[in-house]
Design a protein around this motif. Sequence first.
Motif, PDB file in Angstrom:
ATOM      1  N   LEU A  13       0.726  -1.466   0.041  1.00 15.22           N
ATOM      2  CA  LEU A  13      -0.237  -0.122   0.227  1.00 15.22           C
ATOM      3  C   LEU A  13       0.838   1.011  -0.059  1.00 15.22           C
ATOM      4  O   LEU A  13       0.078   2.605  -0.396  1.00 15.22           O
ATOM      5  N   SER A  14       1.917   1.449   1.040  1.00 15.29           N
ATOM      6  CA  SER A  14       2.977   2.579   0.186  1.00 15.29           C
ATOM      7  C   SER A  14       3.457   2.742  -0.440  1.00 15.29           C
ATOM      8  O   SER A  14       3.933   3.818  -0.613  1.00 15.29           O
ATOM      9  N   THR A  15       4.266   1.431  -1.453  1.00 19.03           N
ATOM     10  CA  THR A  15       4.739   2.075  -2.211  1.00 19.03           C
ATOM     11  C   THR A  15       3.968   2.611  -3.886  1.00 19.03           C
ATOM     12  O   THR A  15       4.580   2.531  -4.173  1.00 19.03           O
ATOM     13  N   MET A  16       2.432   1.650  -3.050  1.00 21.61           N
ATOM     14  CA  MET A  16       2.776   1.447  -4.587  1.00 21.61           C
ATOM     15  C   MET A  16       1.806   3.098  -5.228  1.00 21.61           C
ATOM     16  O   MET A  16       1.882   3.431  -6.253  1.00 21.61           O
ATOM     17  N   PRO A  17       1.668   3.801  -4.480  1.00 23.94           N
ATOM     18  CA  PRO A  17       1.477   6.020  -5.122  1.00 23.94           C
ATOM     19  C   PRO A  17       2.676   5.991  -5.732  1.00 23.94           C
ATOM     20  O   PRO A  17       2.941   6.617  -7.186  1.00 23.94           O
ATOM     21  N   PHE A  18       4.201   5.372  -5.200  1.00 20.32           N
ATOM     22  CA  PHE A  18       5.121   5.809  -5.541  1.00 20.32           C
ATOM     23  C   PHE A  18       5.578   5.354  -7.211  1.00 20.32           C
ATOM     24  O   PHE A  18       6.269   5.754  -8.114  1.00 20.32           O
ATOM     25  N   LEU A  19       5.160   4.038  -7.111  1.00 18.90           N
ATOM     26  CA  LEU A  19       5.504   2.974  -8.160  1.00 18.90           C
ATOM     27  C   LEU A  19       4.304   3.788  -9.492  1.00 18.90           C
ATOM     28  O   LEU A  19       4.311   4.062 -10.399  1.00 18.90           O
ATOM     29  N   LEU A  20       3.277   4.612  -8.960  1.00 20.21           N
ATOM     30  CA  LEU A  20       2.015   4.536  -9.747  1.00 20.21           C
ATOM     31  C   LEU A  20       2.776   6.587 -10.330  1.00 20.21           C
ATOM     32  O   LEU A  20       2.383   6.077 -11.177  1.00 20.21           O
ATOM     33  N   ASP A  21       3.213   6.449  -9.742  1.00 19.96           N
ATOM     34  CA  ASP A  21       3.620   8.296 -10.356  1.00 19.96           C
ATOM     35  C   ASP A  21       4.670   7.988 -10.897  1.00 19.96           C
ATOM     36  O   ASP A  21       4.717   8.477 -12.191  1.00 19.96           O
ATOM     37  N   GLY A  22       5.520   6.878 -11.187  1.00 18.81           N
ATOM     38  CA  GLY A  22       6.750   6.583 -12.094  1.00 18.81           C
ATOM     39  C   GLY A  22       5.744   6.244 -12.749  1.00 18.81           C
ATOM     40  O   GLY A  22       7.167   6.471 -14.202  1.00 18.81           O
ATOM     41  N   LEU A  23       5.480   5.006 -12.606  1.00 15.68           N
ATOM     42  CA  LEU A  23       4.548   4.708 -14.581  1.00 15.68           C
ATOM     43  C   LEU A  23       3.515   6.105 -15.080  1.00 15.68           C
ATOM     44  O   LEU A  23       4.026   5.791 -16.146  1.00 15.68           O
ATOM     45  N   TRP A  24       3.408   6.530 -14.264  1.00 20.40           N
ATOM     46  CA  TRP A  24       2.785   8.178 -15.179  1.00 20.40           C
ATOM     47  C   TRP A  24       3.365   8.790 -15.774  1.00 20.40           C
ATOM     48  O   TRP A  24       3.691   9.099 -16.405  1.00 20.40           O
ATOM     49  N   MET A  25       4.943   8.751 -14.604  1.00 22.57           N
ATOM     50  CA  MET A  25       5.851   9.622 -15.962  1.00 22.57           C
ATOM     51  C   MET A  25       6.885   8.818 -17.145  1.00 22.57           C
ATOM     52  O   MET A  25       7.477   9.249 -17.813  1.00 22.57           O
ATOM     53  N   THR A  26       6.103   7.627 -16.744  1.00 24.79           N
ATOM     54  CA  THR A  26       7.112   7.046 -17.793  1.00 24.79           C
ATOM     55  C   THR A  26       6.115   7.207 -18.874  1.00 24.79           C
ATOM     56  O   THR A  26       6.121   7.299 -20.618  1.00 24.79           O
ATOM     57  N   VAL A  27       4.963   7.229 -18.945  1.00 22.74           N
ATOM     58  CA  VAL A  27       3.601   7.604 -19.450  1.00 22.74           C
ATOM     59  C   VAL A  27       4.456   8.739 -20.483  1.00 22.74           C
ATOM     60  O   VAL A  27       4.006   9.040 -21.599  1.00 22.74           O
ATOM     61  N   LYS A  28       4.731   9.324 -19.873  1.00 21.88           N
ATOM     62  CA  LYS A  28       4.220  10.983 -19.928  1.00 21.88           C
ATOM     63  C   LYS A  28       5.334  11.580 -21.316  1.00 21.88           C
ATOM     64  O   LYS A  28       5.586  11.770 -22.032  1.00 21.88           O
ATOM     65  N   ILE A  29       6.603  11.129 -20.607  1.00 22.46           N
ATOM     66  CA  ILE A  29       7.858  10.285 -21.177  1.00 22.46           C
ATOM     67  C   ILE A  29       7.553   9.370 -22.465  1.00 22.46           C
ATOM     68  O   ILE A  29       7.929  10.426 -23.534  1.00 22.46           O
ATOM     69  N   SER A  30       7.093   8.566 -22.551  1.00 24.86           N
ATOM     70  CA  SER A  30       7.229   7.903 -23.972  1.00 24.86           C
ATOM     71  C   SER A  30       6.571   8.276 -24.904  1.00 24.86           C
ATOM     72  O   SER A  30       6.236   8.011 -26.056  1.00 24.86           O
ATOM     73  N   LEU A  31       5.110   8.727 -24.250  1.00 23.17           N
ATOM     74  CA  LEU A  31       4.086  10.061 -25.401  1.00 23.17           C
ATOM     75  C   LEU A  31       4.689  10.435 -26.094  1.00 23.17           C
ATOM     76  O   LEU A  31       4.911  10.236 -26.995  1.00 23.17           O
ATOM     77  N   PHE A  32       5.724  11.525 -25.277  1.00 21.78           N
ATOM     78  CA  PHE A  32       6.287  12.784 -26.134  1.00 21.78           C
ATOM     79  C   PHE A  32       7.198  11.791 -26.817  1.00 21.78           C
ATOM     80  O   PHE A  32       7.308  12.411 -27.897  1.00 21.78           O
ATOM     81  N   THR A  33       7.907  10.523 -26.357  1.00 23.22           N
ATOM     82  CA  THR A  33       8.452  10.575 -27.544  1.00 23.22           C
ATOM     83  C   THR A  33       7.877   9.810 -28.336  1.00 23.22           C
ATOM     84  O   THR A  33       9.061  10.446 -29.753  1.00 23.22           O
ATOM     85  N   ILE A  34       7.149   9.390 -28.639  1.00 19.81           N
ATOM     86  CA  ILE A  34       6.366   8.664 -29.922  1.00 19.81           C
ATOM     87  C   ILE A  34       6.446   9.504 -31.228  1.00 19.81           C
ATOM     88  O   ILE A  34       6.922   9.093 -31.866  1.00 19.81           O
TER      89      ILE A  34
END
Lengths: 222, 227, 267
Positions: A6-27
């Motif tokens: 429970l405590s790490t999921m928020p950070f992982l999800l934030d990280g996932l969102w950052m990955t999504v953002k970067i990959s969308l701009f990059t593609i």
Amino acid sequence: MNNIILSTMPFLLDGLWMTVKISLFTIFFGSLLGVVVGMLRTLDYAVISYPLGAFIHALRGTPFLIHLYLVYFMLPLTGISWLQLEAFPAAVIALSLYTSTYVAEIVRSAIQAVPRGQSEAARSTGMTALQSMWFVVLPQAVKLMIPPMGGVYVIIIKGTSIVSVIGIAELVRAGEHATQRHPKEMMMIYGLTALLYFAYCYPVLRLARWAETKFGSVRLPS
Amino acid sequence: MDWILDFYNYRVVAQYLPEFARGLGSTAWISLFALGISLSVGTIVAIMRMSSNPLLWRFAAAYIQAIRSTPLLIQIYLIYFTLPALPLLGRRLDELEGGIIALGLNAGAYMSEIIRAGIESISRGQIEGAMSVGMNYVKRMRYVVLPQAFARVAPPLLGQTAVLIKDSSLVSFIGVFELFGAGLVILNERLMPNEGFLTVAVCYLFIYTVMLWLTVYAQRHFGGSGD
Amino acid sequence: MRRVKKISKLLGLGLCALGLSVLSQSASADVLNDIVKRGELRVAVQTQGPPVSFVDKNGERTGFAIEVVKMMAKDMGVELKLLDYDWKGLIPAVNSGKADFLAADMTPNAKRTLVLSFTEPYLYSDVVLYSKKKQPFQKWQDVCKKGFSIGVVQGSSNVGLLKKLCPDTTIKEFAGGGPAVAQAVAADRADAGINDIASAAGYMVEYTDFKILDGAPKRWPLSFATRPDEHHLLRWMDNYFMLIRNDGRLEKLADYWMRGPVWKKDH
């Protein structure tokens, strides 16, 4: 164990969102640049092909971390003000350059896979080379480009894990940070990371596979 | 040439040549063995994927999707940390073995898709010709289809090999010394990122160029018409 | 032919512009003045390197270096901007001017001080070895022998230390930081691990089957660092450490963060 999840999921999800953002701009930018480079490569002018080819091989043959280092740390040393980049733009630029090399080859293969007869017929009706490319060849090539792009997208997502060097907290690095907080649960945290990764990549790959059955595929990128 | 020293102190780099040589050798060997594994695994999985037996092609498809949708680092950790002692070896895989196998299995999934495209692109004419000479499936594959398929997709295979060579730096996470780690030695002992990173880039480029020439040679030598 | 001439003219102009812009890059010899003028202190810290700089379980950036740097900014009368990087990215960040100085647990040695200027050490940190309780080792010298393996963080100063002190032992460098080493020890991939006492104490809390071996092979001096020509900033930092050492604030922070597992409870 559950409260660690429970405590790490928020950070992982934030990280996932950052990955999504970067990959969308990059593609987006990577595809744009890749299409341009790919089209230029099909022209077969030695003056253009050789430098572009050297550029593509140089980018392919060296680790992405070095590209990032050059873009983020070395460009600013030239003193030109608009080259003083923040972390996120630098990451997107470097990753887009890297991606464009793959996209360029896909585009080139796709354009070359469209039968010559098409462009010849187009020219014979009086279209210029540019018109035949834009109205006849490119639309047919685009269909062939879609399936391999799924693979390119996965390459991008892999590449995002390196941008953490300049402080961007994307998914894999968020996982590593979580393991610093809870060293004992390292395997479980990495397992969660893999799951989130999978949730992002698998649909993309399925989409590409569906596109392959619908549109046929081009010979894979070189 | 002294103005270069400001930017890239090659004298310092020369002092670290042993480390770079070790790192270069390590990465080269790891990549070579992993490449061998990935091509073998890739061919087998490609053939499985093309089979009509659901047991075979579903397994192959699942393997490919699983590998492509998860990070390589986690695959390396799984093989190194979670695998117990293997029956034939009598012990767990050590860092080098675990790293090479993980890299090979990972690249194998990507290679299998490329190889499959290559095999499928060989025209029926070739296969029918081989059949008419009396070759069975294995002989057809071995002498007619596979050589031409490989030669055809040599460029994408090279691209994937380049990815493999660069991915090999991840074995540093399980304690293997490789080329990127060698570059970090200069960074950590001397705080000189230019010297560390640029030398590493050149070394990787060197490995890549060697592979490039090999591919071009192989394509010229083994590439049949295929049509 | 005319087109080639035109292109080469443009190229020439472009190169000239690039060259001029490099020349005209005004290097201020005193970044401290700049800091006061702009009202902002930019510090490069490690993204995740407990207990010096890390993001705790509440999502806040904290750690020894963070607390010190916050105090510095307050006493300077400026805002604080924290720039976080991977360890490899800290030095380029300072060299390229993106950060005014770096706040980490870096050890100044003869070769490193050729490239960056380090403050006088703010702390001397003990290094200890740890292993599983069931191992027969009592003091660190017990594992420093042939046939054993010690895990160390890739690129840390402890690599060179171990190579000197324990030349016959197998040394395994792990990328991925302290937890990667701890994991290796936990999975019996290394007989022992080496780290600073605060991190090791943190692992003891997590891995209850670990023990810390007696003795400390080394005490490392830890410093902040900046570019070599920033004399004013360097002197300011040395002066500041002297001040907070005198009024006891430095010792309090060191005791909390760097000398044991106390920090782990709240973060």
